[in-house]
Scaffold this active site. Structure first.
Site, PDB file in Angstrom:
ATOM      1  N   THR A  46       0.827  -1.210   0.000  1.00  0.00           N
ATOM      2  CA  THR A  46       0.000   0.000   0.000  1.00  0.00           C
ATOM      3  C   THR A  46       0.859   1.257   0.000  1.00  0.00           C
ATOM      4  O   THR A  46       0.426   2.312  -0.476  1.00  0.00           O
ATOM      5  CB  THR A  46      -0.941  -0.011   1.215  1.00  0.00           C
ATOM      6  N   TYR A 135       5.496 -12.134   4.781  1.00  0.00           N
ATOM      7  CA  TYR A 135       4.368 -11.539   4.049  1.00  0.00           C
ATOM      8  C   TYR A 135       4.070 -12.431   2.857  1.00  0.00           C
ATOM      9  O   TYR A 135       4.854 -12.517   1.915  1.00  0.00           O
ATOM     10  CB  TYR A 135       4.738 -10.116   3.616  1.00  0.00           C
ATOM     11  N   LYS A 164       1.828 -12.335   7.753  1.00  0.00           N
ATOM     12  CA  LYS A 164       0.694 -11.618   7.180  1.00  0.00           C
ATOM     13  C   LYS A 164       0.261 -12.424   5.970  1.00  0.00           C
ATOM     14  O   LYS A 164       0.999 -12.532   4.982  1.00  0.00           O
ATOM     15  CB  LYS A 164       1.075 -10.191   6.759  1.00  0.00           C
TER      16      LYS A 164
END
Length: 296
Positions: A46, A135, A164
């Site tokens: 992001t 991740y 994550k």
């Protein structure tokens, strides 16, 4: 280390010249802290990490650490497709005050499970005792780290403290919850299915939507973990349309438009991304207004 709660994958604000806007970054961080967010994740997907220079990444991470110290956790995005670079990034972030580093599965060179194990093992050994979360976002990297690999890494490296997971595969999440130790942090990476992930044992979320509504995303997780499932579900359903619209074009295109809509001058994404297409703007703005109206 426990990573319960909602952690915001913070956007990177740019000015009209497409350069970092640190003043706006501070505004965003104050907004997050006021919303009692659990953590900030700078330089992730992001945050447009692929378009940031090494110097820009360090500047952003330092500003976040300085601003958030003692107020919420900082989970710094340090992973690349280069093991040596990932190690140096991660050591630097840990030495400069990041609570945790987040290391993405190597993209483009596309390692198999053996390569993934060796990569994360090398990084974890080199940076110990700095805590690390994996991740997993196969839609971006074309690489999926299998549960057996994650469990082996956790067994061999106690500073690998969590994952994550943005695979959207709840059977994967369930297997990790079932087989990993209780101190292993599994964080949902998909806002739209946060409730199902929490119900299958995730301890929290790394959220895009919390850029816009930090307090509500924090409340969703906290209410669920306090056993107030129906109240948490009301928040999930209230934000369902907005969460979906935040991915109507490639993240962070929609969330940057959403932040602009509520008064934060975060600027346009850097190329090769672009501003939100005109035919989506009205729909997203309407969804934001609907949620704001319900909040009154």
């Amino acid at each position: 280390m426990k990573l319960n709660g909602a952690h915001t994958a913070i956007v990177t604000p740019f000015n009209s010249e497409n350069k970092l806007d640190i003043d706006v970054l501070h505004q965003l961080l104050e907004y997050q802290i006021a919303g009692s967010i659990s953590g900030i994740v700078p330089c992730g997907t992001t945050g447009e990490s692929p378009t940031l220079s090494p110097e820009e990444k360090q500047k952003i991470i330092l500003e976040v650490i300085d601003h958030c110290k003692g107020k919420c956790k900082v989970i710094a995005g340090t992973g690349t497709y280069n093991t040596r670079t990932t190690i140096s990034n991660s050591i630097w972030a840990g030495e400069n005050g990041a609570d945790v580093v987040m290391v993405i599965t190597p993209y483009y060179n596309k390692p198999g499970q053996k390569g993934l194990y060796l990569h994360f093992s090398k990084v974890a050994t080199a940076i110990a005792p700095i805590p690390l979360i994996i991740y997993n976002v196969p839609s971006r990297t074309n690489v999926h780290i299998e549960s057996e690999t994650v469990l082996r890494l956790r067994q061999d490296h106690k500073n690998i403290i969590g994952i994550k997971d943005a695979s959207g595969d709840m059977s994967y999440d369930l297997e990790l919850v079932d087989r990993a130790d209780d101190d292993f942090n599994i964080l949902c990476g998909e806002d739209g299915i946060l409730m199902p992930y929490l119900s299958s044992g995730s301890k929290g979320v790394v959220s895009v939507a919390s850029n816009v509504f930090p307090r509500e995303m924090r409340d969703l997780v906290n209410l669920y973990q306090a056993g107030k499932v129906e109240e948490a579900l009301k928040i999930q359903l209230k934000f369902r349309e907005l969460m979906n619209l935040l991915f109507v074009e490639t993240n962070p295109i929609p969330v940057k438009y959403a932040l602009e809509s509520i008064g934060f001058s975060v600027g346009s994404p850097r190329l090769p991304l672009h501003i939100l297409s005109n035919h989506y703007q009205k729909t997203l703005r309407s969804a934001i207004d609907k949620v704001l109206t319900k909040n009154k």
